[in-house]
Write a protein that holds these residues in place. Structure first.
Motif, PDB file in Angstrom:
ATOM      1  N   SER A   1       2.614   1.790  -3.301  1.00 46.33           N
ATOM      2  CA  SER A   1       1.595   2.130  -4.431  1.00 46.33           C
ATOM      3  C   SER A   1       1.459   3.732  -4.257  1.00 46.33           C
ATOM      4  O   SER A   1       1.431   4.431  -5.379  1.00 46.33           O
ATOM      5  N   ILE A   2       1.632   4.247  -2.949  1.00 42.43           N
ATOM      6  CA  ILE A   2       1.357   5.690  -2.757  1.00 42.43           C
ATOM      7  C   ILE A   2       2.765   6.313  -3.362  1.00 42.43           C
ATOM      8  O   ILE A   2       2.549   7.388  -4.113  1.00 42.43           O
TER       9      ILE A   2
ATOM     10  N   ASP B   1      -3.994   2.522   6.976  1.00 39.20           N
ATOM     11  CA  ASP B   1      -3.408   2.803   5.598  1.00 39.20           C
ATOM     12  C   ASP B   1      -4.427   3.189   4.426  1.00 39.20           C
ATOM     13  O   ASP B   1      -4.024   4.196   3.670  1.00 39.20           O
ATOM     14  N   THR B   2      -5.727   2.508   4.411  1.00 42.51           N
ATOM     15  CA  THR B   2      -6.659   2.743   3.614  1.00 42.51           C
ATOM     16  C   THR B   2      -7.014   4.136   3.578  1.00 42.51           C
ATOM     17  O   THR B   2      -7.171   5.024   2.555  1.00 42.51           O
TER      18      THR B   2
ATOM     19  N   GLY C   1       0.806  -1.307  -0.104  1.00 42.83           N
ATOM     20  CA  GLY C   1      -0.114   0.016   0.049  1.00 42.83           C
ATOM     21  C   GLY C   1       0.895   1.186   0.146  1.00 42.83           C
ATOM     22  O   GLY C   1       0.684   2.109  -0.650  1.00 42.83           O
ATOM     23  N   ASP C   2       1.751   1.257   0.841  1.00 45.90           N
ATOM     24  CA  ASP C   2       2.707   2.452   0.914  1.00 45.90           C
ATOM     25  C   ASP C   2       3.548   2.354  -0.395  1.00 45.90           C
ATOM     26  O   ASP C   2       3.960   3.748  -0.801  1.00 45.90           O
TER      27      ASP C   2
ATOM     28  N   SER D   1       0.485   9.559  10.228  1.00 46.37           N
ATOM     29  CA  SER D   1       1.619   8.827   9.667  1.00 46.37           C
ATOM     30  C   SER D   1       2.810   8.660  10.923  1.00 46.37           C
ATOM     31  O   SER D   1       3.542   7.774  10.607  1.00 46.37           O
TER      32      SER D   1
ATOM     33  N   THR E   1      -3.834   6.601   2.637  1.00 50.29           N
ATOM     34  CA  THR E   1      -3.626   6.777   1.169  1.00 50.29           C
ATOM     35  C   THR E   1      -4.400   7.546   0.323  1.00 50.29           C
ATOM     36  O   THR E   1      -4.159   8.347  -0.401  1.00 50.29           O
TER      37      THR E   1
ATOM     38  N   VAL F   1      -7.157   0.499  -2.544  1.00 50.41           N
ATOM     39  CA  VAL F   1      -6.159   0.164  -1.449  1.00 50.41           C
ATOM     40  C   VAL F   1      -6.617  -1.195  -0.867  1.00 50.41           C
ATOM     41  O   VAL F   1      -6.065  -1.903  -0.720  1.00 50.41           O
TER      42      VAL F   1
ATOM     43  N   THR G   1      -9.393   5.819  -4.528  1.00 50.56           N
ATOM     44  CA  THR G   1      -8.223   5.477  -4.089  1.00 50.56           C
ATOM     45  C   THR G   1      -8.286   4.475  -2.852  1.00 50.56           C
ATOM     46  O   THR G   1      -7.674   3.300  -2.723  1.00 50.56           O
TER      47      THR G   1
END
Length: 207
Positions: free
Chosen positions: A66-67, A134-135, A63-64, A166, A138, A116, A112
């Motif tokens: 992809s960010i 994270d969802t 996930g991170d 974060s 993000t 995610v 987004t």
């Protein structure tokens, strides 16, 4: 205290530790340049996000990752967008978000978040509470990066909220340097919003 903050690095390779520190430094430089409305926000940001793409893949944080991949693409777009000129004047100066862009903010955030969730389910990453946070973050960061690339002042508000979340999020994942980075990001983002607000107030024709 040192053990509490950095004991998680005992199992990390020296290469990964050095790369994380470099990525943090370039990330801080990028946000500082953003605060000052400098085009250097993008090249420095690209260096940071590219390194993080590699590290996050190695750490299994898809996930991170992809960010940061998205950041890299949007940085290229923003670099082009910020340099456009018309009649020798900046074509897209700092401005406030429009009604149409507000609708896009909602759409980008929702799409987004869904993306995610699907990504995490595919890689079976919903095994820890951080995946659910994270969802949300993000979605915030995707919107924030999109607005920054379009030079909208409201992007700072999304950065501030996402950065605050974060700080404990990355510390709980075991990445102290990155957690500290987000703490400093929060401070710079706060002053960045104030700085852009002054610029906007001094140029009412772009509001």
């Amino acid at each position: 205290m040192i053990d509490f903050l950095f004991s998680q690095y005992d199992t990390y390779s020296l290469t990964h530790i050095v790369l994380e520190i470099i990525a943090v430094l370039f990330g801080l430089a990028s946000v500082w340049f953003a605060k000052n409305d400098s085009i250097w926000v993008f090249p420095t940001g690209i260096v940071s996000t590219t390194i993080y793409i590699y590290l996050l893949w190695q750490w299994g944080l898809v996930g991170d990752m992809s960010i940061n991949f998205y950041y890299s693409i949007m940085s290229i777009y923003g670099w082009y967008y910020w340099t456009r000129k018309k009649d020798n004047q900046t074509e897209f100066p700092i401005a406030k978000i429009t009604v149409v862009e507000k609708k896009w903010v909602v759409i980008i955030f929702i799409l987004t978040s869904i993306g995610v969730v699907l990504l995490y389910r595919f890689f079976d990453k919903f095994v820890h509470w951080t995946a659910y946070v994270d969802t949300f973050t993000t979605g915030l960061f995707f919107v924030g990066m999109w607005l920054m690339a379009k030079r909208k002042i409201e992007h700072w508000l999304f950065w501030i909220v996402g950065d605050i979340i974060s700080v404990p999020l990355y510390f709980s994942k075991g990445y102290t340097f990155t957690s500290v980075q987000y703490l400093i990001f929060t401070i710079i983002a706060f002053y960045g919003y104030i700085e852009w607000k002054k610029i906007l107030n001094n140029n009412p024709q772009v509001s």
